[in-house]
Design an enzyme around this catalytic site. Structure first.
Site: not given
Length: 178
Positions: A63, A65-67
């Site tokens: 995702t 934001v997680c990346n």
């Protein structure tokens, strides 16, 4: 057909029950739940870790934001070590094959940060850090959090107000708080 419906009903009950668990607090011991390594083996028990560790919970591999969030932990690993942290574990409610591919994307040259799979969300549910992301991500996911632990006992809990934001769980902020 009855077997399938029975299994679905049991899973739905399990999921609903786990969304109501109280959030883990400093002083609590981590639950002894086996998480999966990158090969799909249920061999990682965070409750059995020794020394000081950081557990980073993220809603979903790949995702956006997680990346953006996780590379901060990879890039700052040595700074965490200098502050007495022995290991960093990234936990997501994804299968181990997705987690492995994600790690390879984020750290093509390798990293000491460990990526582990909570494929059914049992760990994050048990520690009260799961949320229902069915609309956006298809099911139960981890809230965005960081835990500092010492030999399996929680010493600090930081949870974002919104899973789509990275503020207090950014690597740089967690480093400042150590």
């Amino acid at each position: 057909m009855a077997f399938v419906l029975s299994r679905i009903a049991r899973r739905a009950h399990h999921t609903a029950a786990n969304l109501t668990k109280a959030q883990i607090q400093p002083g609590s011991k981590l639950p002894s739940i086996a998480l999966k390594d990158l090969e799909g083996n249920a061999s990682v028990k965070l409750a059995e870790t020794t020394g000081k560790n950081i557990i980073v919970g993220v809603p979903g591999a790949f995702t956006p934001v997680c990346n953006d969030q996780v590379p901060g932990y990879i890039a700052n690993f040595d700074k965490f070590k200098a502050k007495g942290i022995d290991g960093i574990y990234v936990v997501s409610v994804n299968d181990s094959f997705v987690i492995k591919a994600w790690k390879e994307k984020l750290a093509a040259n390798g990293t000491p940060v460990k990526f582990i799979s909570d494929d059914h969300g049992d760990f994050v549910s048990e520690i009260g850090l799961a949320f229902d992301a069915t609309a956006a991500l298809g099911g139960i996911r981890a809230k965005r959090f960081s835990l500092v632990t010492d030999s399996g006992k929680v010493t600090k809990v930081v949870v974002e107000d919104a899973p789509s934001k990275v503020t207090i769980t950014a690597a740089e902020e967690v480093l400042k708080s150590l």
